[in-house]
Write an enzyme that holds these catalytic residues in place. Structure first.
Site, short mmCIF file in Angstrom:
data_model
loop_
_atom_site.label_atom_id
_atom_site.label_comp_id
_atom_site.label_asym_id
_atom_site.label_seq_id
_atom_site.Cartn_x
_atom_site.Cartn_y
_atom_site.Cartn_z
N ARG A 1 44.46 65.01 8.47
CA ARG A 1 44.83 63.61 8.84
C ARG A 1 43.44 62.76 8.69
NH1 ARG A 1 47.39 64.06 14.43
NH2 ARG A 1 47.55 61.81 14.38
N HIS B 1 44.59 57.38 22.90
CA HIS B 1 44.61 58.76 22.60
C HIS B 1 43.55 59.27 21.75
CE1 HIS B 1 49.16 58.33 23.65
NE2 HIS B 1 48.43 58.22 24.67
C1 BV8 Z 1 48.99 63.85 30.58
C2 BV8 Z 1 46.89 62.03 20.19
C3 BV8 Z 1 48.55 64.84 32.42
C4 BV8 Z 1 47.02 63.58 19.28
C5 BV8 Z 1 48.98 61.90 21.54
C6 BV8 Z 1 56.31 61.60 32.26
C7 BV8 Z 1 57.62 61.75 31.64
C8 BV8 Z 1 57.74 62.76 30.68
C9 BV8 Z 1 56.63 63.67 30.13
C10 BV8 Z 1 55.47 63.13 30.38
C11 BV8 Z 1 55.12 62.28 31.55
N1 BV8 Z 1 53.74 62.21 31.83
C12 BV8 Z 1 53.28 63.18 31.08
C13 BV8 Z 1 53.95 63.76 30.27
C14 BV8 Z 1 53.85 64.76 29.23
C15 BV8 Z 1 53.34 64.02 28.04
C16 BV8 Z 1 54.45 63.19 27.47
O1 BV8 Z 1 54.50 62.06 27.39
N2 BV8 Z 1 55.16 63.96 26.72
C17 BV8 Z 1 56.21 63.37 25.87
C18 BV8 Z 1 56.32 64.28 24.76
C19 BV8 Z 1 57.66 63.25 26.65
N3 BV8 Z 1 51.99 63.19 28.13
C20 BV8 Z 1 50.82 63.76 28.19
O2 BV8 Z 1 50.70 64.91 27.97
C21 BV8 Z 1 49.72 62.83 28.32
N4 BV8 Z 1 48.58 63.56 29.29
O3 BV8 Z 1 50.45 63.29 30.79
O4 BV8 Z 1 48.21 64.59 31.33
C22 BV8 Z 1 47.12 64.94 33.32
C23 BV8 Z 1 46.91 63.75 34.05
C24 BV8 Z 1 45.57 63.96 34.91
C25 BV8 Z 1 44.60 65.00 34.50
C26 BV8 Z 1 44.81 65.81 33.57
C27 BV8 Z 1 46.16 66.00 32.93
C28 BV8 Z 1 49.03 62.66 26.85
C29 BV8 Z 1 49.76 62.14 25.89
C30 BV8 Z 1 48.88 61.87 24.68
C31 BV8 Z 1 49.13 62.99 23.86
N5 BV8 Z 1 48.33 62.44 22.46
N6 BV8 Z 1 48.25 61.49 20.41
C32 BV8 Z 1 47.51 63.11 17.86
O5 BV8 Z 1 47.62 62.04 17.42
O6 BV8 Z 1 47.49 64.12 17.24
S1 BV8 Z 1 50.41 61.39 21.60
C33 BV8 Z 1 50.99 60.61 19.89
O7 BV8 Z 1 52.29 60.72 20.06
C34 BV8 Z 1 50.58 59.38 19.59
O8 BV8 Z 1 49.24 58.91 20.00
C35 BV8 Z 1 51.63 58.48 20.07
O9 BV8 Z 1 51.22 58.04 21.42
C36 BV8 Z 1 52.67 59.11 20.18
C37 BV8 Z 1 53.55 59.15 18.92
O10 BV8 Z 1 54.53 58.06 19.43
P1 BV8 Z 1 54.49 56.55 18.45
O11 BV8 Z 1 53.23 56.10 18.12
O12 BV8 Z 1 55.51 55.60 19.20
O13 BV8 Z 1 55.40 57.16 17.10
P2 BV8 Z 1 56.91 57.39 16.85
O14 BV8 Z 1 56.67 58.19 15.62
O15 BV8 Z 1 57.34 58.33 18.14
O16 BV8 Z 1 57.54 56.17 16.88
C38 BV8 Z 1 57.06 55.46 15.77
C39 BV8 Z 1 57.84 54.11 15.80
O17 BV8 Z 1 57.55 52.90 14.66
C40 BV8 Z 1 59.55 54.24 15.98
O18 BV8 Z 1 60.11 53.40 16.90
C41 BV8 Z 1 59.83 53.75 14.73
O19 BV8 Z 1 61.24 52.93 14.76
C42 BV8 Z 1 58.74 52.46 14.46
N7 BV8 Z 1 58.56 52.27 12.87
C43 BV8 Z 1 58.70 53.11 11.70
N8 BV8 Z 1 58.11 52.37 10.80
C44 BV8 Z 1 57.93 51.05 11.06
C45 BV8 Z 1 58.08 51.14 12.59
N9 BV8 Z 1 57.70 50.27 13.03
C46 BV8 Z 1 57.08 48.90 12.55
N10 BV8 Z 1 56.94 48.95 11.20
C47 BV8 Z 1 57.20 49.93 10.39
N11 BV8 Z 1 57.13 50.15 9.08
#
Ligand code: BV8
Length: 229
Positions: free
Chosen positions: A56, A104
């Site tokens: 990446r 992130h």
């Molecule tokens: C934590 C770095 C605890 C890595 C990333 C509550 C509920 C459920 C789950 C959880 C919760 N709380 C925590 C969790 C667990 C987890 C989580 O959220 N899981 C998900 C899967 C349900 N969260 C965590 O683990 C977080 N940490 O909770 O720790 C803790 C607390 C205290 C002390 C110790 C521990 C950490 C989360 C961060 C993880 N790292 N990134 C890497 O990049 O390799 S997350 C990574 O995925 C990205 O950074 C981003 O956040 C996510 C991807 O999402 P998007 O960017 O939105 O991308 P996506 O593809 O999904 O969507 C794209 C959008 O663009 C679409 O809507 C599409 O329609 C649109 N699009 C497409 N083309 C276009 C467009 N828009 C405009 N123009 C275009 N041309």
């Protein structure tokens, strides 16, 4: 000067050629999160994780900011703009945006596995086994993996709560705590959502949707805001 806070996700970098996560042929279609983006994965197979981020990072040197990134930089001529991004790329900074908060982490930075305060700019795209910090520990990507704390969430919440205008661009709002930021925005604050697959955000009243790609939607909204008083 009115304060504009912008929350961005992978969608704003899609038109620059960087894959999103969840869309068709998204990154997570090819790699299981638990294999490449968790601390357990790092402990289990460092080389697999290093390769995932090296690829990446290599690609990041081959792409450029798009019209969406550029328009947000333009907005600074009239507004106090703060970007909160979930993206680990540096396209906002390369487009000229001054205030970019990475929730992130950042692909072009690495850090010590012994002392998380030892963060370095990586020279080039490749991080290797045996690349050590000044305390002799293996360097790891400066990225927030799943299950790891999100240290910048507090300043991001404060920014969101003080926004006069809030813009959400290219995020599926699936990952927490990033997705919860929209709920810290004042009810009186107008919210704009730019995403070709945009869905209404539950509980948000004052929202205007641009159901189109960032490359056209962001310049359109910026023109509107630059004209408005
Ligand atoms: C934590 C770095 C605890 C890595 C990333 C509550 C509920 C459920 C789950 C959880 C919760 N709380 C925590 C969790 C667990 C987890 C989580 O959220 N899981 C998900 C899967 C349900 N969260 C965590 O683990 C977080 N940490 O909770 O720790 C803790 C607390 C205290 C002390 C110790 C521990 C950490 C989360 C961060 C993880 N790292 N990134 C890497 O990049 O390799 S997350 C990574 O995925 C990205 O950074 C981003 O956040 C996510 C991807 O999402 P998007 O960017 O939105 O991308 P996506 O593809 O999904 O969507 C794209 C959008 O663009 C679409 O809507 C599409 O329609 C649109 N699009 C497409 N083309 C276009 C467009 N828009 C405009 N123009 C275009 N041309």
């Amino acid at each position: 000067m009115k304060r504009i806070v912008v929350l961005t996700g992978a969608g704003i970098s899609a038109e620059s050629g960087l894959r999103t996560f969840r869309d068709s042929n998204g990154l997570w279609e090819e790699h299981r999160i638990e294999d490449v983006a968790t601390y357990q994965a790092w402990q289990r197979n460092q080389q697999l994780v290093l390769d995932f981020y090296n690829q990446r990072r290599k690609q990041l040197y081959e792409v450029n900011p798009n019209a969406g990134h550029m328009a947000l930089a333009e907005l600074e001529k009239k507004y106090d703009v703060h970007i909160i991004t979930q993206n680990v790329d540096d396209l906002h900074e390369r487009a000229g945006s001054s205030n970019v908060l990475h929730l992130h982490g950042e692909l072009k930075k690495v850090r010590s596995t012994l002392d998380e305060n030892l963060v370095y700019e990586l020279d080039g795209w490749e991080l290797r086994k045996g690349d050590l910090c000044e305390k002799g520990s293996q360097l790891r990507p400066h990225i927030v993996w799943f299950g790891e704390a999100v240290p910048m969430i507090e300043p991001a919440i404060a920014l969101s709560a003080e926004a006069d205008i809030f813009i959400v661009i290219g995020t599926s709002l699936n990952v927490y705590p990033a997705a919860s930021l929209v709920y810290y925005v004042r009810n009186s604050t107008p919210v704009y959502l730019i995403d070709p697959n945009a869905e209404m955000i539950q509980g948000l009243k004052n929202i205007t949707i641009f159901r189109e790609p960032a490359g056209t939607g962001v310049p359109k909204l910026v023109n509107q805001l630059m004209k408005s008083n």
